[in-house]
Design a protein around this motif. Structure first.
Motif, PDB file in Angstrom:
ATOM      1  N   ILE A  71       1.565   0.302 -10.519  1.00 62.67           N
ATOM      2  CA  ILE A  71       2.396  -0.840  -9.662  1.00 62.67           C
ATOM      3  C   ILE A  71       2.108  -2.123 -10.327  1.00 62.67           C
ATOM      4  CG2 ILE A  71       0.143  -1.568  -8.508  1.00 62.67           C
ATOM      5  CD1 ILE A  71       3.459  -1.227  -6.723  1.00 62.67           C
ATOM      6  N   GLU A 108      -6.022  -7.646  -4.647  1.00 68.47           N
ATOM      7  CA  GLU A 108      -5.292  -6.462  -4.891  1.00 68.47           C
ATOM      8  C   GLU A 108      -6.319  -5.328  -5.190  1.00 68.47           C
ATOM      9  OE1 GLU A 108      -1.869  -5.604  -8.094  1.00 68.47           O
ATOM     10  OE2 GLU A 108      -3.859  -5.061  -8.851  1.00 68.47           O
ATOM     11  N   SER A 158       0.767  -1.324   0.131  1.00 67.27           N
ATOM     12  CA  SER A 158      -0.078  -0.102   0.021  1.00 67.27           C
ATOM     13  C   SER A 158       0.838   1.152  -0.056  1.00 67.27           C
ATOM     14  CB  SER A 158      -0.958  -0.057   1.227  1.00 67.27           C
ATOM     15  OG  SER A 158      -1.979  -1.276   1.100  1.00 67.27           O
ATOM     16  N   SER A 173       2.409   1.616  -3.478  1.00 69.21           N
ATOM     17  CA  SER A 173       1.209   1.935  -4.172  1.00 69.21           C
ATOM     18  C   SER A 173       0.960   3.471  -4.267  1.00 69.21           C
ATOM     19  CB  SER A 173       0.084   1.090  -3.968  1.00 69.21           C
ATOM     20  OG  SER A 173       0.418  -0.232  -4.471  1.00 69.21           O
ATOM     21  N   SER A 195      -2.823  -0.535 -12.212  1.00 65.78           N
ATOM     22  CA  SER A 195      -2.504  -1.858 -11.786  1.00 65.78           C
ATOM     23  C   SER A 195      -2.150  -2.292 -13.155  1.00 65.78           C
ATOM     24  CB  SER A 195      -3.806  -2.717 -11.059  1.00 65.78           C
ATOM     25  OG  SER A 195      -3.031  -4.224 -11.153  1.00 65.78           O
ATOM     26  N   LEU A 227      -6.121  -1.632  -3.229  1.00 64.59           N
ATOM     27  CA  LEU A 227      -5.958  -0.643  -3.946  1.00 64.59           C
ATOM     28  C   LEU A 227      -7.379   0.314  -3.638  1.00 64.59           C
ATOM     29  CD1 LEU A 227      -4.501  -1.476  -7.343  1.00 64.59           C
ATOM     30  CD2 LEU A 227      -3.283  -0.584  -5.411  1.00 64.59           C
TER      31      LEU A 227
END
Length: 379
Positions: A276, A309, A267, A270, A322, A313
């Motif tokens: 990412i 994920e 996190s 990101s 992503s 996010l």
């Protein structure tokens, strides 16, 4: 301050020629206005790219890969600019470049290469391996980890440099700036971490924590902070060049609050990048997500990861794009019964799993740059 790195030859006590890296501070490299490389690329509907080594980018394989992309629904290349051993894969054209004495001649004409990509509108991403750097560790042992009197090496004979040190940050950011000036539209940092299993070595190896030494945190949190701080620092330094910043990260880090040894917090990283790229190759997982043998079930593995994920996010104020790395290679090293031969069906299964979870971007990994033919890249 960015560093000025030069190589010189020094004769050892045994009469052998040794390469020595001299590091000097440079004036601030940040331009006042946004830099214009002279090349124009349009960001595609969604990045669908493949990995290209420096040798492939500079050799006969490059034109074959360009043709392959042109015949399919791919549109991007991730090209090694600093490779897994710390080699810069081209010789800078500017003799005043801080890295002019370090580069290898793998990519003989990077300007011509980028012009070809511009003509074909293949989006160029510069891969820069950051903290795994055997070259720099040997040249500057004080920037690495020592085991006794020698630079520490892992079981594969590789060395790492120290993420706590700003000098190491600036060395890599300087390479990223050069790539941005050449015309790369994105800088992808890989190996943005401490060595694997570092939590078992941090009290054994000799190294400095630099500015992090006196921060009141345990060593795990210091590692997380150093890695996260580097990413934010690099992104800030690269802003005037108009490039996106992406980071490759272990897929399993999204399943944990943070990976304690290597300093990766999914996190936090990101929050400091535009893109990412989790490495979610089915072959690289153990029995996560209740899948006993993940390499045998590419759709199921990628689908489970993508769901997780997406949740992580969604918790961020400004989530990045992503763009996972997926598998286009056969992991026979897993042993009989634990792997399957990867081809069209297996690659498409991973793409479909991403697609089913709203993830439209991805990158294909094959270390030899041999990619499966006849894949439907936009299912």
């Amino acid at each position: 301050m960015p560093v000025h790195a030069e190589e010189s030859l020094k004769t050892s006590e045994h009469g052998q020629k040794q390469m020595v890296l001299a590091v000097k501070t440079l004036p601030e490299m940040m331009p006042r206005f946004k830099y214009d490389s002279g090349l124009t690329f349009k960001y595609p509907d969604a990045i669908r790219g493949l990995y290209v080594t420096g040798h492939s980018a500079g050799g006969s394989k490059f034109s074959k890969l360009v043709d392959y992309i042109g015949k399919n629904d791919l549109n991007a290349m991730v090209i090694d600019i600093k490779d897994d051993w710390g080699n810069i894969t081209y010789k800078p054209e500017d003799p005043k470049s801080p890295y002019s004495g370090i580069g290898k001649n793998y990519i003989k004409n990077p300007s011509e290469m980028l012009k070809t990509l511009e003509q074909k509108q293949i989006y160029p991403i510069a891969r820069i391996v950051v903290f795994k750097d055997t070259y720099l560790a040997k040249a500057k042992p004080q920037w690495s980890y020592k085991e006794g009197s020698k630079v520490w090496v892992n079981g594969r004979g590789e060395s790492f440099v120290n993420p706590f040190l700003k000098e190491v940050w600036d060395y890599n950011v300087g390479i990223a700036i050069e790539a941005a000036k050449m015309g790369f539209q994105e800088i992808q940092f890989d190996y943005v971490r401490f060595p694997e299993g570092f939590e078992k070595r941090d009290k054994i190896l000799t190294y400095t924590m630099g500015d992090y030494a006196n921060i009141k945190m345990d060593n795990i949190q210091k590692r997380v902070k150093a890695v996260t701080d580097f990413v934010g620092y690099a992104r800030e330094k690269l802003k005037p060049y108009g490039v996106k910043v992406s980071v490759d990260i272990f897929g399993y880090t999204a399943t944990l609050p943070e990976a304690p040894g290597i300093g990766q917090n999914f996190s936090k990283i990101s929050e400091n990048v535009d893109v990412i790229s989790s490495m979610i190759y089915p072959s690289h997982w153990t029995s996560y997500f209740s899948i006993a043998k993940p390499d045998l079930e590419p759709y199921k593995l990628v689908n489970a990861y993508a769901r997780l994920e997406k949740q992580k996010l969604a918790q961020l104020k400004t989530p990045p794009i992503s763009r996972p790395w997926i598998q286009d290679f056969t992991a026979s090293y897993l042993g009989s019964g634990n792997y399957r031969k990867y081809g069209k069906v297996e690659v498409e299964a991973q793409i479909k799993a991403l697609n089913d979870n709203g993830i439209k971007e991805y990158l294909l990994w094959n270390a030899a740059n041999k990619y499966t033919a006849n894949v439907d890249y936009t299912p």
